[in-house]
Design an enzyme around this catalytic site. Sequence first.
Site, PDB file in Angstrom:
ATOM      1  N   SER A  43       0.821  -1.202   0.000  1.00  0.00           N
ATOM      2  CA  SER A  43       0.000   0.000   0.000  1.00  0.00           C
ATOM      3  C   SER A  43       0.860   1.259   0.000  1.00  0.00           C
ATOM      4  CB  SER A  43      -0.925   0.003   1.209  1.00  0.00           C
ATOM      5  OG  SER A  43      -0.211  -0.293   2.371  1.00  0.00           O
ATOM      6  N   HIS A  94      -3.025  -3.665  -5.892  1.00  0.00           N
ATOM      7  CA  HIS A  94      -3.373  -3.163  -4.560  1.00  0.00           C
ATOM      8  C   HIS A  94      -4.887  -3.205  -4.361  1.00  0.00           C
ATOM      9  CE1 HIS A  94      -3.590   0.311  -1.504  1.00  0.00           C
ATOM     10  NE2 HIS A  94      -3.406  -0.838  -0.876  1.00  0.00           N
ATOM     11  N   GLU A 123      -5.916  -1.091  -7.530  1.00  0.00           N
ATOM     12  CA  GLU A 123      -4.927  -0.251  -8.199  1.00  0.00           C
ATOM     13  C   GLU A 123      -3.909  -1.193  -8.858  1.00  0.00           C
ATOM     14  OE1 GLU A 123      -4.775   3.811  -5.546  1.00  0.00           O
ATOM     15  OE2 GLU A 123      -3.660   2.117  -4.756  1.00  0.00           O
ATOM     16  N   ASN A 168      -4.114   6.058  -1.445  1.00  0.00           N
ATOM     17  CA  ASN A 168      -3.477   6.384  -0.157  1.00  0.00           C
ATOM     18  C   ASN A 168      -2.799   7.755  -0.171  1.00  0.00           C
ATOM     19  OD1 ASN A 168      -4.342   4.256   1.314  1.00  0.00           O
ATOM     20  ND2 ASN A 168      -2.538   2.988   0.972  1.00  0.00           N
TER      21      ASN A 168
HETATM   22  N1  CAA Z   1     -19.303 -10.540   1.835  1.00  0.00           N
HETATM   23  C1  CAA Z   1     -18.811 -10.657   3.069  1.00  0.00           C
HETATM   24  N2  CAA Z   1     -19.127  -9.838   4.086  1.00  0.00           N
HETATM   25  C2  CAA Z   1     -19.996  -8.849   3.817  1.00  0.00           C
HETATM   26  C3  CAA Z   1     -20.565  -8.661   2.548  1.00  0.00           C
HETATM   27  C4  CAA Z   1     -20.171  -9.542   1.529  1.00  0.00           C
HETATM   28  N3  CAA Z   1     -20.589  -9.442   0.284  1.00  0.00           N
HETATM   29  N4  CAA Z   1     -21.388  -7.611   2.609  1.00  0.00           N
HETATM   30  C5  CAA Z   1     -21.326  -7.132   3.860  1.00  0.00           C
HETATM   31  N5  CAA Z   1     -20.494  -7.887   4.589  1.00  0.00           N
HETATM   32  C6  CAA Z   1     -20.113  -7.681   5.971  1.00  0.00           C
HETATM   33  C7  CAA Z   1     -19.423  -6.358   6.180  1.00  0.00           C
HETATM   34  O1  CAA Z   1     -18.017  -6.431   5.906  1.00  0.00           O
HETATM   35  C8  CAA Z   1     -19.667  -6.108   7.634  1.00  0.00           C
HETATM   36  O2  CAA Z   1     -18.815  -6.967   8.401  1.00  0.00           O
HETATM   37  P1  CAA Z   1     -18.238  -6.511   9.837  1.00  0.00           P
HETATM   38  O3  CAA Z   1     -19.453  -6.194  10.677  1.00  0.00           O
HETATM   39  O4  CAA Z   1     -17.460  -7.699  10.316  1.00  0.00           O
HETATM   40  O5  CAA Z   1     -17.388  -5.319   9.573  1.00  0.00           O
HETATM   41  C9  CAA Z   1     -21.048  -6.590   7.799  1.00  0.00           C
HETATM   42  O6  CAA Z   1     -21.252  -7.593   6.787  1.00  0.00           O
HETATM   43  C10 CAA Z   1     -22.056  -5.506   7.736  1.00  0.00           C
HETATM   44  O7  CAA Z   1     -22.070  -5.037   6.484  1.00  0.00           O
HETATM   45  P2  CAA Z   1     -23.062  -3.896   6.063  1.00  0.00           P
HETATM   46  O8  CAA Z   1     -23.829  -4.391   4.893  1.00  0.00           O
HETATM   47  O9  CAA Z   1     -23.846  -3.393   7.219  1.00  0.00           O
HETATM   48  O10 CAA Z   1     -22.100  -2.743   5.689  1.00  0.00           O
HETATM   49  P3  CAA Z   1     -21.936  -2.203   4.256  1.00  0.00           P
HETATM   50  O11 CAA Z   1     -21.858  -3.306   3.288  1.00  0.00           O
HETATM   51  O12 CAA Z   1     -22.991  -1.208   4.044  1.00  0.00           O
HETATM   52  O13 CAA Z   1     -20.545  -1.476   4.252  1.00  0.00           O
HETATM   53  C11 CAA Z   1     -18.220  -1.301   4.131  1.00  0.00           C
HETATM   54  C12 CAA Z   1     -19.411  -1.997   4.819  1.00  0.00           C
HETATM   55  C13 CAA Z   1     -18.060  -1.806   2.704  1.00  0.00           C
HETATM   56  C14 CAA Z   1     -16.989  -1.659   4.931  1.00  0.00           C
HETATM   57  C15 CAA Z   1     -18.487   0.258   4.067  1.00  0.00           C
HETATM   58  O14 CAA Z   1     -18.705   0.752   5.346  1.00  0.00           O
HETATM   59  C16 CAA Z   1     -17.328   0.993   3.439  1.00  0.00           C
HETATM   60  O15 CAA Z   1     -17.209   1.102   2.233  1.00  0.00           O
HETATM   61  N6  CAA Z   1     -16.429   1.550   4.297  1.00  0.00           N
HETATM   62  C17 CAA Z   1     -15.234   2.231   3.835  1.00  0.00           C
HETATM   63  C18 CAA Z   1     -14.153   1.188   3.621  1.00  0.00           C
HETATM   64  C19 CAA Z   1     -12.929   1.788   3.025  1.00  0.00           C
HETATM   65  O16 CAA Z   1     -12.798   2.977   2.798  1.00  0.00           O
HETATM   66  N7  CAA Z   1     -11.969   0.894   2.755  1.00  0.00           N
HETATM   67  C20 CAA Z   1     -10.688   1.310   2.243  1.00  0.00           C
HETATM   68  C21 CAA Z   1      -9.725   1.319   3.374  1.00  0.00           C
HETATM   69  S1  CAA Z   1      -8.174   1.905   2.853  1.00  0.00           S
HETATM   70  C22 CAA Z   1      -7.405   0.572   2.244  1.00  0.00           C
HETATM   71  O17 CAA Z   1      -7.840  -0.550   2.303  1.00  0.00           O
HETATM   72  C23 CAA Z   1      -6.105   0.857   1.582  1.00  0.00           C
HETATM   73  C24 CAA Z   1      -4.921   0.657   2.382  1.00  0.00           C
HETATM   74  O18 CAA Z   1      -3.878   0.427   1.796  1.00  0.00           O
HETATM   75  C25 CAA Z   1      -4.853   0.874   3.827  1.00  0.00           C
END
Ligand code: CAA
Length: 292
Positions: free
Chosen positions: A119, A140, A152, A190
Amino acid sequence: MTIQKVGVAGCGIMGSGIAQVAALSGYDVIVREVNKTLLDTGLDKLKISLSKAVDKEKIAQQDMEDALGRIHDTLNLEEFSDCDLVIEAIVEDLDAKKELFASLEDICSGSTIFASNTSSLTISKIAESSDKTGRFVGLHFFNPVIQMPLVEVVKSSETDEDVFDTAYEFAEDLGKKPIACKDETGFVVNRLLVPFLLDAIRSLESGIASITDIDKGMHLGAGHPMGPFTLLDYVGLDTTHHIANIMYEEFGEERFAPPKLLTKLVENEMYGKKSGRGFYEYTGEKPVPVEL
Ligand code: CAA
């Protein structure tokens, strides 16, 4: 270049996610960890995530069983010998990554594509371990891998054109939406996301608003799915601290420097969701902001 078998080195949050999506898309996957405890923890995470996908009716029970049938696990890197593509998702440490790829060079055939899920490091630095730098590319993924559509795809100045094209098509085949990125620290996301998250911490330090209100502000006012503190806890404060340090070292700009509060939380082993405490406490039913 045809990809049939994918090796995933590392079965942490990212490696287990990558293994899942590759297996769901029909690839034979072999995932490797350095010890049995880490391997079992990663495989448990992978199974829980696939079960959640079934519960949420994103995939059928049979898809989950088929995917699990395509995933093999090992502690032995030698088993990557017949992989067409190896994706490295180990610790974010340049020497560790170079060492891994140097071993893989002796194990894999000359045509195996070597991808890194780094990352914050550059692909050209990781490829320094090799004489065959053209086979290195960045793939990525974003956390949670199963849900985040972006990949990415990173081309260094030395990445072979067909290696890049194959990696890009592979990401599309996983159902992801790839973007092409230049091989510069932080790539696209990032480079923009990390200073934003660090700014949120600096805003908290200067007393602009509470953790909950900053989160609420960015969620409701800017349409972010998670506010910055929820996201910081989700990504991991240790991970963010590490990435910020690498970016600060690279660019020397204050906006990449880890704020004091972040360093303090990491020193106190408050890593976020994974350790049970970060900007929020995760012991109860709902996350509760910590007193800082
Ligand atoms: N398969 C498996 N699990 C699933 C799923 C699927 N298709 N759909 C939902 N879930 C899971 C979720 O992960 C969540 O699990 P946890 O409670 O254990 O966290 C749970 O079920 C509840 O899901 P919801 O449906 O209520 O939530 P959501 O789907 O609306 O959104 C999210 C969850 C996708 C994480 C959303 O909040 C989101 O997009 N958040 C931002 C995430 C983000 O910005 N990620 C990038 C981080 S930076 C990075 O990764 C780069 C780096 O190099 C650091």
